[in-house]
Enzyme design. Structure first.
Site, short mmCIF file in Angstrom:
data_model
loop_
_atom_site.label_atom_id
_atom_site.label_comp_id
_atom_site.label_asym_id
_atom_site.label_seq_id
_atom_site.Cartn_x
_atom_site.Cartn_y
_atom_site.Cartn_z
N LYS A 40 0.84 -1.21 0.00
CA LYS A 40 0.00 0.00 0.00
C LYS A 40 0.87 1.26 0.00
CE LYS A 40 -0.48 -0.32 5.02
NZ LYS A 40 -1.35 -0.79 6.12
N ARG A 139 -11.13 0.01 13.99
CA ARG A 139 -10.80 0.77 12.79
C ARG A 139 -11.55 0.20 11.59
NH1 ARG A 139 -4.77 1.03 10.15
NH2 ARG A 139 -5.31 -1.13 9.67
N TYR A 262 14.71 30.90 8.44
CA TYR A 262 13.45 31.59 8.74
C TYR A 262 13.27 31.76 10.24
CZ TYR A 262 11.61 31.25 3.98
OH TYR A 262 11.39 31.40 2.64
N MET A 310 11.19 25.02 2.67
CA MET A 310 10.49 24.18 1.71
C MET A 310 11.45 23.34 0.87
SD MET A 310 7.86 25.31 -1.31
CE MET A 310 6.78 26.20 -0.20
#
Ligand SMILES: *Cc1c(COP(=O)(O)O)cnc(C)c1O
Length: 387
Positions: A40, A139, A262, A310
């Protein structure tokens, strides 16, 4: 993906022969149980088609994906006879697509059971399926009371060729957790109420809980990809699969008091060398690594300093060999000496999330044997657990 390695800001090396070794380790541990492969989420970010081909070549014939679309995409890449199980079961009114492409659903709810039975009735034949029961994780799967409801029917599994009864463990990586035995007991009890059929219970970590947990089919994902099956990742018996290398694009020298990145969250306490690496949170290198963890430069730790951007991350490379600090050189973000579980813990997450989050700007390089689907030759790597 970057077409040429020298253009790439980072290189993701995926060792298919290590995945094959890990499969053999798990198959050996599972004893008589068959060992499936869970593919998956694009094989946990590593490439479902490539991993399926590698696993098929070492005898894996049962694969699990989560979504119908993942099953459809995988179908052309595995041998005809390979079984593909879809963990989420059929989305509403998609049953015929399962039949057409020989995908086997995991039926998780009474409506999914009814839908599958209706399709079987239409086609006038029995259709294969796995039935999942919930044993405490809440679940997916039929609850105990839904199983009882089903059993009130005169022919509860009418039209269904039941391949496996299945459940999933909530705490398997915590070997001593009482929930493991509680779920095993619940599963065994539910199984007794249903017609006899093979069973599937264990994920990667479940395999390590011992033979009581193996039943007829085990479903490892993470351990195939080198993630530690136990929370004690220092004793990981699996072979490392992933090496992630980021490229240095610039270096600079800072004086005492200079700040980085930043929001200027890092301040140099003395003269230091900062290297900027071309990997950022857009590549899955989480912003949570800001001022946490390190990269390895020729084996030397270079701590991550400042906020992750980023497209870049900045590291304090003062201790590294200056000869390795030229733009274009590669540093290790994930490597055998810095395994994915250790990296993940630094960001407060798990290896699964790091692997499945790996971005698509990387140059992906598969190492290990090149193989063809339908290969009759079986590759026989020498593989022992690394510990
Ligand atoms: C993802 C998943 C697995 C594989 O789990 P790992 O911990 O990666 O081995 C097995 N079974 C089910 C139902 C799953 O959702």
């Amino acid at each position: 993906m970057a077409e040429r390695a020298e253009h790439a800001g980072a290189i993701l090396n995926i060792d298919l022969s290590a995945i094959q070794c890990n499969y053999r380790i798990l198959q050996r541990l599972a004893g008589k149980a068959r060992c499936a492969g869970v593919l998956k989420a694009n094989a946990y970010g590593l490439g479902a088609n490539e991993v399926a081909t590698a696993l098929s070549a070492v005898g894996c014939t049962h694969f699990f994906v989560a979504h119908l679309d993942e099953g459809l995409a995988l179908r052309p890449h595995v041998p005809e006879s390979t079984r593909i199980f879809v963990l989420h079961g059929p989305p509403v009114d998609t049953e015929m697509e399962f039949v057409r492409h020989r995908l086997t659903p995991v039926l998780n709810s009474l409506p999914q059971v009814v839908g599958w039975q209706r399709t079987a009735h239409t086609l006038n034949r029995r259709l294969p399926a796995i039935l999942q029961v919930d044993t405490g994780m809440s679940r997916l799967g039929l609850s105990k009371s839904e199983v009882q409801t089903l059993l009130l029917e005169p022919d509860p599994l009418r039209g269904i060729d039941l391949q496996y009864l299945m459940s999933h463990l909530a705490c398997a990586e915590q070997t001593g957790h009482p929930m493991n035995q509680a779920q095993l007991a619940a599963f065994t009890a539910l199984r007794k109420g249903l017609p006899p059929c093979p069973a599937s219970f264990a994920n990667s970590s479940g395999i390590f809980l011992g033979p009581d947990y193996h039943f007829d089919l085990v479903r490892p994902g993470a351990a195939l990809y080198g993630i530690s099956p136990s929370i004690d990742s220092a004793n990981n018996p699996m072979q490392p699969v992933v090496r992630l290398q980021g490229r240095i694009i610039q270096t600079r020298y800072l004086g005492t008091g200079d700040r980085v990145g930043y929001s200027l969250t890092y301040q140099a306490s003395g003269p230091c060398c900062i290297a900027t690496i071309a990997v950022g949170y857009a590549d899955g290198w989480l912003r949570a690594f800001s001022n946490r963890g390190a990269v390895l430069i020729g084996g030397t730790r270079a701590p991550i300093v400042g906020n992750v951007s980023m497209d870049t991350v900045t590291v304090d490379a003062t201790e590294a060999d200056p000869a390795l600090l030229h733009p274009g050189m590669l540093v290790d973000l994930i490597a055998p000496d810095q395994p994915v579980d250790v990296v993940a813990a630094q960001a407060g997450t798990i290896g699964y999330e790091i692997l499945t989050g790996l971005g698509n700007r990387y140059r992906r390089q598969y190492v290990g044997v090149p193989m063809q689907v339908n290969a009759t030759r079986t590759y026989q790597p020498a593989c022992e657990p690394t510990n």
